[in-house]
Scaffold this active site. Structure first.
Site, PDB file in Angstrom:
ATOM      1  N   LYS A 297       0.866  -1.183   0.000  1.00 12.66           N
ATOM      2  CA  LYS A 297       0.000   0.000   0.000  1.00 12.66           C
ATOM      3  C   LYS A 297       0.897   1.226   0.000  1.00 12.66           C
ATOM      4  CE  LYS A 297      -1.877   2.082   3.610  1.00 12.66           C
ATOM      5  NZ  LYS A 297      -2.019   3.525   3.686  1.00 12.66           N
TER       6      LYS A 297
ATOM      7  N   ASP B  16     -13.285  14.685  -5.127  1.00 10.01           N
ATOM      8  CA  ASP B  16     -13.366  15.905  -5.939  1.00 10.01           C
ATOM      9  C   ASP B  16     -14.621  15.797  -6.798  1.00 10.01           C
ATOM     10  OD1 ASP B  16     -12.569  18.261  -7.455  1.00 10.01           O
ATOM     11  OD2 ASP B  16     -10.514  17.825  -6.817  1.00 10.01           O
ATOM     12  N   ILE B  17     -14.802  16.701  -7.734  1.00  9.44           N
ATOM     13  CA  ILE B  17     -15.962  16.580  -8.604  1.00  9.44           C
ATOM     14  C   ILE B  17     -15.797  15.322  -9.475  1.00  9.44           C
ATOM     15  CG2 ILE B  17     -16.475  19.064  -8.614  1.00  9.44           C
ATOM     16  CD1 ILE B  17     -15.165  19.191 -11.404  1.00  9.44           C
TER      17      ILE B  17
ATOM     18  N   ARG C 218       3.888  -1.034  10.335  1.00  7.68           N
ATOM     19  CA  ARG C 218       5.071  -1.159  11.187  1.00  7.68           C
ATOM     20  C   ARG C 218       5.385  -2.556  11.718  1.00  7.68           C
ATOM     21  NH1 ARG C 218       3.082   4.085  14.205  1.00  7.68           N
ATOM     22  NH2 ARG C 218       1.174   3.142  13.387  1.00  7.68           N
TER      23      ARG C 218
HETATM   24  O1  C5P Z   1       1.988   0.866  10.794  1.00 14.82           O
HETATM   25  P1  C5P Z   1       0.513   0.582  10.775  1.00 14.82           P
HETATM   26  O2  C5P Z   1       0.186  -0.886  10.679  1.00 14.82           O
HETATM   27  O3  C5P Z   1      -0.218   1.247  11.915  1.00 14.82           O
HETATM   28  O4  C5P Z   1       0.029   1.247   9.408  1.00 14.82           O
HETATM   29  C1  C5P Z   1      -1.299   1.227   9.027  1.00 14.82           C
HETATM   30  C2  C5P Z   1      -1.499   1.901   7.718  1.00 14.82           C
HETATM   31  O5  C5P Z   1      -2.907   1.984   7.493  1.00 14.82           O
HETATM   32  C3  C5P Z   1      -0.981   3.338   7.646  1.00 14.82           C
HETATM   33  O6  C5P Z   1      -0.611   3.571   6.280  1.00 14.82           O
HETATM   34  C4  C5P Z   1      -2.165   4.152   8.049  1.00 14.82           C
HETATM   35  O7  C5P Z   1      -2.158   5.443   7.508  1.00 14.82           O
HETATM   36  C5  C5P Z   1      -3.315   3.336   7.444  1.00 14.82           C
HETATM   37  N1  C5P Z   1      -4.596   3.514   8.097  1.00 14.82           N
HETATM   38  C6  C5P Z   1      -4.812   3.280   9.446  1.00 14.82           C
HETATM   39  N2  C5P Z   1      -6.028   3.448  10.009  1.00 14.82           N
HETATM   40  C7  C5P Z   1      -7.035   3.847   9.255  1.00 14.82           C
HETATM   41  C8  C5P Z   1      -6.863   4.074   7.892  1.00 14.82           C
HETATM   42  C9  C5P Z   1      -5.607   3.900   7.329  1.00 14.82           C
HETATM   43  O8  C5P Z   1      -3.881   2.908  10.161  1.00 14.82           O
HETATM   44  N3  C5P Z   1      -8.200   3.962   9.809  1.00 14.82           N
END
Ligand code: C5P
Length: 240
Positions: free
Chosen positions: A38, A70-71, A217
């Site tokens: 992602k 956006d539109i 992470r």
């Molecule tokens: O490192 P971690 O597992 O927390 O990363 C989760 C990813 O998912 C990050 O890119 C974060 O921005 C995204 N994300 C999230 N919670 C949400 C939507 C997206 O942690 N509700």
């Protein structure tokens, strides 16, 4: 719901960095151990489509997480432009409404045969609580608004939504099995929570009904990212 997936194919590693070299290293190490990567606004704004291309040229599927809003004409153009990267998944904010989502889905149809990305919606950002919704004029519990926007997304031709694990069961009840649920906030038992407040294990998320898991992470912060992914896939192999 995604057609039968192998356990590792459910894992999308969030490559949250602006460093192309580091993202490439992660992608190369993880190839074969995950379903895809992602890549979001941080990386994209720093490095553009060329940077994304350099990360996924190893062949890993791409979830391009740019959350367009956006539109309709502009969102359709952005989706069309993203097709050059051959993403597996792209996303838009469901709050953009029916016509915007219909335009997004239609633009995705222009992909080459076999390369149409799934277009998924972001409903209510998990950073928004009831008070935040009220301030923007939505006097609803977040879950009610999530369900409303997910039904609208489905009715507008989208293929799924991003959601938290705690919304999965209610969403399955509302939109059925044939709708992708992509879930972040995942932590294996052996990983720390970092700044995530409500975490769910990979196995529990899939048992609840998630299709894809976005995991950052615990994989990218591990001393051996491929080993972390392998452990997660092993855990998922026991899921329902
Ligand atoms: O490192 P971690 O597992 O927390 O990363 C989760 C990813 O998912 C990050 O890119 C974060 O921005 C995204 N994300 C999230 N919670 C949400 C939507 C997206 O942690 N509700």
């Amino acid at each position: 719901m995604a057609a039968t997936l192998k356990p590792h194919e459910r894992i999308f590693a969030a490559l949250d960095t602006t460093d192309v070299g580091r993202a490439r290293e992660w992608a190369e190490a993880l190839k074969g151990h995950i379903g895809g990567v992602k890549i979001g606004k941080e990386f994209f704004t720093a490095n553009g489509p060329d940077g994304v291309h350099r990360v996924v040229e190893c062949g890993l599927p791409l979830f391009l997480d740019l959350k367009f809003h956006d539109i309709p004409n502009t969102v359709a153009g952005a989706i069309r432009a993203s097709l050059a990267l051959r993403p597996l998944i792209v996303n838009v904010h469901a709050g953009g409404g029916r016509r915007m989502m219909e335009a997004a889905a239609k633009a995705a149809d222009e992909a080459q045969a076999g390369a149409r990305p799934s277009v998924i919606g972001v409903t209510v950002l998990t950073s928004m609580a009831r008070d935040d919704l009220a301030e923007v004029g939505v006097d609803e519990e977040p879950l009610e608004q999530v369900l409303r926007l997910a039904r609208l997304a489905k009715g507008s031709g989208l293929d799924g939504v991003v959601c938290s694990a705690k919304e999965v069961v209610a969403l399955r009840g509302s939109v059925g099995r044939d709708f992708l649920l992509v879930v972040p906030g995942i932590r294996p038992q052996w990983a720390g929570a970092d700044d995530q407040k409500r975490v769910v294990t990979p196995r529990d998320a899939v048992d609840l009904g998630a299709d894809y898991l976005v995991i950052g992470r615990p994989i990218t912060g591990h001393k051996d990212p491929a080993e972390a992914a392998r452990l997660i896939a092993e855990e998922l192999a026991g899921a329902k």
